[in-house]
Design a protein around this motif. Structure first.
Motif, PDB file in Angstrom:
ATOM      1  N   THR A 180       0.856  -1.183   0.000  1.00  0.00           N
ATOM      2  CA  THR A 180       0.000   0.000   0.000  1.00  0.00           C
ATOM      3  C   THR A 180       0.893   1.234   0.000  1.00  0.00           C
ATOM      4  O   THR A 180       2.012   1.203   0.517  1.00  0.00           O
ATOM      5  CB  THR A 180      -0.924   0.031   1.230  1.00  0.00           C
ATOM      6  OG1 THR A 180      -0.122  -0.028   2.415  1.00  0.00           O
ATOM      7  CG2 THR A 180      -1.885  -1.138   1.206  1.00  0.00           C
ATOM      8  N   THR A 181       0.392   2.315  -0.584  1.00  0.00           N
ATOM      9  CA  THR A 181       1.200   3.531  -0.678  1.00  0.00           C
ATOM     10  C   THR A 181       0.554   4.705   0.034  1.00  0.00           C
ATOM     11  O   THR A 181       0.973   5.831  -0.140  1.00  0.00           O
ATOM     12  CB  THR A 181       1.427   3.912  -2.151  1.00  0.00           C
ATOM     13  OG1 THR A 181       0.162   4.158  -2.770  1.00  0.00           O
ATOM     14  CG2 THR A 181       2.153   2.816  -2.900  1.00  0.00           C
ATOM     15  N   GLU A 193      -4.632   3.430  -1.623  1.00  0.00           N
ATOM     16  CA  GLU A 193      -4.047   2.876  -2.840  1.00  0.00           C
ATOM     17  C   GLU A 193      -3.380   1.537  -2.546  1.00  0.00           C
ATOM     18  O   GLU A 193      -2.543   1.426  -1.652  1.00  0.00           O
ATOM     19  CB  GLU A 193      -3.031   3.832  -3.459  1.00  0.00           C
ATOM     20  CG  GLU A 193      -2.608   3.393  -4.861  1.00  0.00           C
ATOM     21  CD  GLU A 193      -1.832   4.466  -5.608  1.00  0.00           C
ATOM     22  OE1 GLU A 193      -2.234   4.819  -6.730  1.00  0.00           O
ATOM     23  OE2 GLU A 193      -0.820   4.935  -5.061  1.00  0.00           O
ATOM     24  N   VAL A 195      -1.206  -1.606  -4.282  1.00  0.00           N
ATOM     25  CA  VAL A 195      -0.290  -1.818  -5.398  1.00  0.00           C
ATOM     26  C   VAL A 195       0.013  -3.301  -5.549  1.00  0.00           C
ATOM     27  O   VAL A 195       0.463  -3.961  -4.606  1.00  0.00           O
ATOM     28  CB  VAL A 195       1.033  -1.043  -5.196  1.00  0.00           C
ATOM     29  CG1 VAL A 195       1.950  -1.238  -6.400  1.00  0.00           C
ATOM     30  CG2 VAL A 195       0.754   0.428  -4.966  1.00  0.00           C
ATOM     31  N   THR A 197       2.241  -6.046  -7.685  1.00  0.00           N
ATOM     32  CA  THR A 197       3.424  -6.161  -8.532  1.00  0.00           C
ATOM     33  C   THR A 197       3.680  -7.627  -8.858  1.00  0.00           C
ATOM     34  O   THR A 197       4.019  -8.412  -7.956  1.00  0.00           O
ATOM     35  CB  THR A 197       4.663  -5.574  -7.838  1.00  0.00           C
ATOM     36  OG1 THR A 197       4.401  -4.218  -7.468  1.00  0.00           O
ATOM     37  CG2 THR A 197       5.875  -5.622  -8.766  1.00  0.00           C
ATOM     38  N   GLN A 207       3.106  -3.084 -12.721  1.00  0.00           N
ATOM     39  CA  GLN A 207       2.298  -2.858 -11.526  1.00  0.00           C
ATOM     40  C   GLN A 207       0.855  -2.599 -11.917  1.00  0.00           C
ATOM     41  O   GLN A 207       0.569  -2.117 -13.011  1.00  0.00           O
ATOM     42  CB  GLN A 207       2.800  -1.640 -10.727  1.00  0.00           C
ATOM     43  CG  GLN A 207       4.047  -1.846  -9.916  1.00  0.00           C
ATOM     44  CD  GLN A 207       4.333  -0.628  -9.031  1.00  0.00           C
ATOM     45  OE1 GLN A 207       3.823   0.474  -9.245  1.00  0.00           O
ATOM     46  NE2 GLN A 207       5.158  -0.827  -7.999  1.00  0.00           N
ATOM     47  N   ARG A 209      -2.195  -0.502  -9.905  1.00  0.00           N
ATOM     48  CA  ARG A 209      -2.481   0.329  -8.741  1.00  0.00           C
ATOM     49  C   ARG A 209      -3.984   0.574  -8.646  1.00  0.00           C
ATOM     50  O   ARG A 209      -4.592   1.071  -9.596  1.00  0.00           O
ATOM     51  CB  ARG A 209      -1.736   1.670  -8.829  1.00  0.00           C
ATOM     52  CG  ARG A 209      -0.228   1.516  -8.700  1.00  0.00           C
ATOM     53  CD  ARG A 209       0.496   2.852  -8.907  1.00  0.00           C
ATOM     54  NE  ARG A 209       1.914   2.714  -8.600  1.00  0.00           N
ATOM     55  CZ  ARG A 209       2.491   3.123  -7.471  1.00  0.00           C
ATOM     56  NH1 ARG A 209       1.753   3.724  -6.542  1.00  0.00           N
ATOM     57  NH2 ARG A 209       3.774   2.954  -7.266  1.00  0.00           N
TER      58      ARG A 209
END
Length: 374
Positions: A180-181, A193, A195, A197, A207, A209
């Motif tokens: 998470t970002t 958000e 993510v 990958t 990625q 998102r």
């Protein structure tokens, strides 16, 4: 179980097979915590996945914008020449589409695909389904049988954020790093958000998102990045959204004066996504020629057998069709190997191998992965 499985009507708000093919991967939810905005409580990746699965809005309406740049300018140009007023497929490769959507429960949903010279509406109200083309002033009306009132798709050219997210999360497995970002803002709403990958080196996806609404838990935006890039090759996002239940009149179809509306078809099926008309539900072609799915997750490959080789198809076509087909083939370099010979189409997020003996292999994978399967 995702929101698309628990709330089937959401699946066909704005469906697109292209999005499913591009983003069809998996995720293994870890315990990474989102360092959210001070106004939002922290959420782990696993908690966000549960939020997605349990999303259950009573209604919503909004504007969805899809944009793409798949690295195929030659193909996009040829498609534009072949169908200058179509726009849908061309802009899925390079360009954008805009749609308005309304949803008020399992049996009430509407999509309006907006174009420069008109719009196409897809409306479901109970067992009634309409597809309407404003430019041509024509439409089709179908009744859904009582035992088949769960249409999986209606024709459109724009994927919804929910559908794109559902495809990305369809296979929960250890092939994906999940993080998470923190917080984001989409269409004026707070969001977390997530993510994804892919770990597989053969995947072209770098990625995915997902911006997930902090309150209603549906995806507000999905970005798909090719490997080693900083700009999304594919994006679908709400530009504006409201979670108020739309008025019943939004799902009432009133054709304008002089309109022609055909009464035909039963349940919407695979044919509808291509023709804009209800499917008859009858199988077509040789069952042995049906597409086959090889592998799973991010490196899934779809294979199929064409009715005839590309050379034979061109030889049997009229002059204009043959010229267009030759132009398409001309954008695809010749390749060969122990599997035989053919032509390769390479984009930012997918690769297609067309063999000289009439086989097709496609996936969000490297050319080498297709050669091995071929």
């Amino acid at each position: 179980m995702s929101v698309f499985r628990s709330r089937p009507a959401l699946r066909w708000l704005v469906p697109s097979a292209a999005a499913v093919a591009v983003i069809g991967g998996g995720a293994a939810a870890g315990t990474i915590v989102a360092s959210a905005d001070p106004a939002l409580p922290e959420r782990t990746a696993a908690e966000l996945l549960v939020d997605l699965q349990n999303a259950d809005p009573d209604g919503l309406s909004g504007t969805v914008v899809q944009s793409s740049d798949l690295g195929l300018p030659g193909i996009a140009g040829l498609l534009s020449q072949a169908a200058p007023s179509g726009g849908g497929l061309t802009s899925l490769i390079a360009g954008s589409n805009t749609a308005r959507i309304w949803y008020a429960g399992e049996d009430k949903a509407r999509v309006a695909l907006l174009g420069t010279d008109g719009q196409t509406d897809m409306i479901r109200n109970g067992s009634d389904v309409w597809v309407w083309n404003s430019k041509e002033n024509t439409g089709t009306h179908a009744k859904l049988p009582a035992d088949k009132q769960d249409p999986k798709s209606l024709p459109s050219g724009v994927p919804s954020p929910q559908e794109a997210a559902d495809a990305a999360l369809s296979a929960i497995n250890p092939s994906t790093e999940v993080a998470t970002t923190g917080a984001a803002e989409v269409a004026g709403r707070d969001a977390y958000e997530l993510v994804l990958t892919p770990r597989d080196s053969e995947s072209l996806v770098g990625q995915v998102r997902l911006a997930i609404d902090a309150t209603e838990h549906i995806p507000l935006r999905v970005d798909v990045y090719a490997k080693n890039t900083t700009k999304p090759a594919f994006r679908v996002a709400f530009e504006q959204i409201s979670f108020d239940v739309p008025d019943a009149e939004q799902f009432t179809f009133n054709p304008p004066p002089g309109a022609k509306v055909d009464e035909a078809g039963t349940v919407f099926g695979p044919d509808a996504a291509h023709t804009g008309k209800p499917s008859t539900g009858k199988p077509s072609g040789n069952p042995g020629d049906e597409p086959k799915v090889i592998g799973e997750g991010w490196t899934t490959i779809v294979s199929a057998k064409l009715p005839e080789s590309p050379d034979k198809a061109i030889a049997g076509a009229d002059k204009d069709e043959a010229k267009l087909a030759e132009s398409f083939l001309g954008t695809m370099p010749k390749v060969s190997g122990s599997w035989g010979s053919g032509r390769l189409l390479s984009g930012a997020l997918f690769t297609v191998l067309l063999t000289d003996d009439g086989r097709v292999f496609a996936g969000a994978v490297t050319p080498e992965a297709l050669y091995e399967v071929a």
